[in-house]
Structure formats: structure tokens, C-alpha cells
Design a protein around this motif. Structure first.
Motif, PDB file in Angstrom:
ATOM      1  N   LEU A 123       0.838  -1.198   0.000  1.00  0.00           N
ATOM      2  CA  LEU A 123       0.000   0.000   0.000  1.00  0.00           C
ATOM      3  C   LEU A 123       0.877   1.254   0.000  1.00  0.00           C
ATOM      4  N   GLY A 124       0.284   2.355  -0.458  1.00  0.00           N
ATOM      5  CA  GLY A 124       0.979   3.633  -0.434  1.00  0.00           C
ATOM      6  C   GLY A 124       1.862   3.914  -1.631  1.00  0.00           C
ATOM      7  N   MET A 125       1.874   3.007  -2.608  1.00  0.00           N
ATOM      8  CA  MET A 125       2.783   3.169  -3.745  1.00  0.00           C
ATOM      9  C   MET A 125       2.077   3.625  -5.025  1.00  0.00           C
ATOM     10  N   ALA A 126       0.832   3.217  -5.195  1.00  0.00           N
ATOM     11  CA  ALA A 126       0.172   3.375  -6.487  1.00  0.00           C
ATOM     12  C   ALA A 126      -0.095   4.825  -6.862  1.00  0.00           C
ATOM     13  N   LEU A 127      -0.338   5.668  -5.884  1.00  0.00           N
ATOM     14  CA  LEU A 127      -0.643   7.059  -6.206  1.00  0.00           C
ATOM     15  C   LEU A 127       0.537   7.729  -6.903  1.00  0.00           C
ATOM     16  N   SER A 128       1.745   7.395  -6.486  1.00  0.00           N
ATOM     17  CA  SER A 128       2.923   7.942  -7.157  1.00  0.00           C
ATOM     18  C   SER A 128       3.012   7.458  -8.602  1.00  0.00           C
ATOM     19  N   VAL A 129       2.657   6.175  -8.818  1.00  0.00           N
ATOM     20  CA  VAL A 129       2.637   5.639 -10.181  1.00  0.00           C
ATOM     21  C   VAL A 129       1.603   6.386 -11.027  1.00  0.00           C
ATOM     22  N   GLY A 130       0.436   6.601 -10.441  1.00  0.00           N
ATOM     23  CA  GLY A 130      -0.617   7.314 -11.156  1.00  0.00           C
ATOM     24  C   GLY A 130      -0.238   8.744 -11.493  1.00  0.00           C
ATOM     25  N   GLY A 151      -7.436   3.440  -0.247  1.00  0.00           N
ATOM     26  CA  GLY A 151      -8.191   3.215   0.979  1.00  0.00           C
ATOM     27  C   GLY A 151      -7.907   4.310   1.988  1.00  0.00           C
ATOM     28  N   ASP A 152      -8.856   4.537   2.905  1.00  0.00           N
ATOM     29  CA  ASP A 152      -8.627   5.588   3.904  1.00  0.00           C
ATOM     30  C   ASP A 152      -7.533   5.186   4.886  1.00  0.00           C
ATOM     31  N   GLY A 153      -7.465   3.908   5.270  1.00  0.00           N
ATOM     32  CA  GLY A 153      -6.387   3.459   6.135  1.00  0.00           C
ATOM     33  C   GLY A 153      -5.026   3.606   5.479  1.00  0.00           C
ATOM     34  N   GLU A 154      -5.010   3.426   4.182  1.00  0.00           N
ATOM     35  CA  GLU A 154      -3.772   3.543   3.416  1.00  0.00           C
ATOM     36  C   GLU A 154      -3.200   4.952   3.464  1.00  0.00           C
ATOM     37  N   LEU A 155      -4.064   5.935   3.699  1.00  0.00           N
ATOM     38  CA  LEU A 155      -3.606   7.322   3.732  1.00  0.00           C
ATOM     39  C   LEU A 155      -2.792   7.628   4.981  1.00  0.00           C
ATOM     40  N   ASN A 156      -2.651   6.648   5.868  1.00  0.00           N
ATOM     41  CA  ASN A 156      -1.707   6.795   6.980  1.00  0.00           C
ATOM     42  C   ASN A 156      -0.278   6.928   6.464  1.00  0.00           C
ATOM     43  N   GLU A 157      -0.036   6.430   5.272  1.00  0.00           N
ATOM     44  CA  GLU A 157       1.325   6.414   4.724  1.00  0.00           C
ATOM     45  C   GLU A 157       1.661   7.744   4.041  1.00  0.00           C
ATOM     46  N   GLY A 158       2.794   8.318   4.442  1.00  0.00           N
ATOM     47  CA  GLY A 158       3.161   9.644   3.954  1.00  0.00           C
ATOM     48  C   GLY A 158       3.456   9.720   2.475  1.00  0.00           C
ATOM     49  N   SER A 159       3.775   8.590   1.858  1.00  0.00           N
ATOM     50  CA  SER A 159       4.071   8.599   0.422  1.00  0.00           C
ATOM     51  C   SER A 159       2.894   9.117  -0.392  1.00  0.00           C
ATOM     52  N   ASN A 160       1.671   8.877   0.076  1.00  0.00           N
ATOM     53  CA  ASN A 160       0.492   9.374  -0.628  1.00  0.00           C
ATOM     54  C   ASN A 160       0.469  10.897  -0.664  1.00  0.00           C
TER      55      ASN A 160
END
Length: 275
Positions: A123-130, A151-160
Motif C-alpha cells: 500500500l501507499g505506492m500506487a498514487l505515485s505511479v498514477g 483506501g482511507d487506512g492507506e492514507l496513513n502512509e506519507g508517500s500518498n
């Protein structure tokens, strides 16, 4: 050009997707499946694949096609069934879900199935790809959009948030970020694990046009996805229910991933059929 489906057709499509996902989950036996996170985004997937996105199974490599990435890749039952609905994969292929040697595992693997743009897992990687896809399209003046489901839980990750900051910097108005805000992650409620509210104000602070919608209201989803942003990313916060449509799954953490018994399957089918 692939025909776009109307309101009634999309509602029926989401119901069929849920029923097929239950079949696939039951067939996976003790391996289990991610039913909860798939059922929270069934309507989102149905609207995107059935009406909004410019994709065509007859032209899967069209350079001008829209791109869709499910960053919450564990919702793959919703994506596989949506791809089936529009003709990318057959029912026979879906019936191999999680069997030995299948191309249809518990997370999507790009190049194993037509219609997938991303191999999901961490999780937390795909937004950068997009963001990279959207930037490439914008610089080359292509008309396609890039849709990312997180996912909302995934937004805990700063990479997003680094990715969103970049998207705003490059004025990526061809990027649509959809947050599946079901309020529940594998370890518990998102409000207790790492509270990320108020999400709308956070995205707006990152210079994104942001709207909030009922993620199970097909008419409302059609309306917000029919809108767009100008010179900034477009964020749709979809308020959803994990396990939506099956009473014993709704808002129950354990159904993030679990195995269905025959009795549970029969009850779930009955409840989904009655939606």
C-alpha cells in the motif's frame, strides 16, 4: 466505442459483481478472500468501468485509453468482476480465482490479465505511479485520465501525501483520486489507528478540488465522476461501508479477509439478491 451504461444497468451490474465475488470467495475455500474491502467499492468500480472510463476490451492497448489503478489492491474481487462485466475476462477465467497456476490471484498482477495497469501489493505506492502516468499524458497532450482508488487506512502512509503534493505542483487535472472511506482497516477503526479526518480539508490544503459523496449511491457517483477539475487534481471522497450488502460482514473487521462457509455464502447471496 463501448456503450456507456445507465443508472439501472449500473445498479444491476454492481449486484452481479457482488454475487460473482461471493462465488469466487467460496471457491477459494480456506484460502479466504478480501470480501469486506471489495464490497465497499463495488458501486465505485461499476460506475467507473460501466460508464465513466474510456476503455475498450477490443482496443486494450489504445494509447488514449483511461487508466485505472486500485491502490487498495486487496479489493481485487471488485476489479476482476468489473473487468468481466465489460468483456476483458471470461467467467471461466474468474472461476480459477486463487487456484494453483491461475492468473487471478488475491492481488492484481499486471500483464497476467488484460485490463490491468498495475501490480498491487504494498500500500501507499500506487498514487505515485498514477501521478507519473498523468504527468506523462499531460505533457504529451493526450486526452486520457488516470483514476486511482485508495483506501482511507492507506492514507496513513506519507508517500500518498508526497504524491498529492506533486500532482498539485504539476496541475494534474487529468488525475482523479477516489478515497474508499469505509472507516475500517485490518487493525481496527481508522479513527483509532491513525485518525486522518478531516480528509476534505486536508486534500483542499494540498490544492485539490475535493468533493464528498455516498460511495454506494450510483446516481451520486455518476454525477461527481462526470465533473472535473481545472489545473489541479480532482479528489472524490466516497463514504462507504466495509462489507456493504451483507449484514454479518458490514463494519466487521474480521471480514477484511476471511473464508466463507457454505451457510454464510447462502445467507450472503440471499441478502445481496434482495438489495
Amino acid at each position: 466505442m463501448r456503450e456507456k451504461r445507465g443508472l439501472a444497468e449500473l445498479k444491476a451490474m454492481a449486484k452481479r459483481m457482488r454475487l460473482k465475488a461471493l462465488d469466487m470467495a467460496l471457491g477459494s475455500g480456506k484460502k479466504g478472500a478480501h470480501l469486506g474491502p471489495a464490497f465497499s467499492c463495488m458501486e465505485i468500480m461499476a460506475v467507473l468501468y460501466g460508464s465513466i472510463m474510456n476503455i475498450d476490451p477490443d482496443m486494450p492497448e489504445d494509447i488514449n485509453r483511461d487508466r485505472f489503478i486500485s491502490s487498495k489492491a486487496h479489493s481485487v474481487l471488485a476489479q476482476y468482476t468489473a473487468l468481466h462485466e465489460i468483456g476483458f475476462v471470461t467467467e471461466e477465467e474468474l472461476n480459477t480465482f486463487q487456484e494453483n497456476g491461475t492468473s487471478f490471484g488475491g492481488h492484481p498482477i499486471m500483464n497476467l490479465q488484460r485490463g490491468l495497469e498495475y501490480t498491487g501489493g504494498s500500500l501507499g505506492m500506487a498514487l505515485s505511479v498514477g501521478v507519473g502516468m498523468a504527468l506523462d499524458a499531460k505533457r504529451k497532450r493526450r486526452p486520457n485520465k488516470v483514476y486511482i482508488l485508495v483506501g482511507d487506512g492507506e492514507l496513513n502512509e506519507g508517500s500518498n501525501w508526497e504524491a498529492i503534493m506533486s500532482a498539485a505542483q504539476f496541475k494534474l487535472d487529468n488525475l482523479v483520486v477516489i478515497v474508499d472511506k469505509n472507516g475500517l482497516q485490518y487493525d481496527g477503526p481508522t479513527s483509532e489507528i491513525m485518525n486522518i479526518d478531516n480528509l476534505q480539508s486536508k486534500f483542499e490544503a494540498f490544492n485539490c478540488k475535493t468533493v464528498v459523496v455516498n460511495g454506494h449511491d450510483v446516481a451520486a457517483l455518476l454525477k461527481v465522476f462526470g465533473d472535473s477539475a481545472k489545473e489541479c487534481p480532482y479528489v472524490v471522497i466516497a463514504e462507504t461501508v466495509k462489507g456493504k450488502g451483507v449484514s454479518f460482514m458490514e463494519n466487521v473487521r474480521e471480514w477484511h479477509h476471511s473464508a466463507l462457509s457454505q451457510k454464510q455464502y447462502e445467507q450472503a447471496v440471499e441478502e445481496v439478491t434482495g438489495i
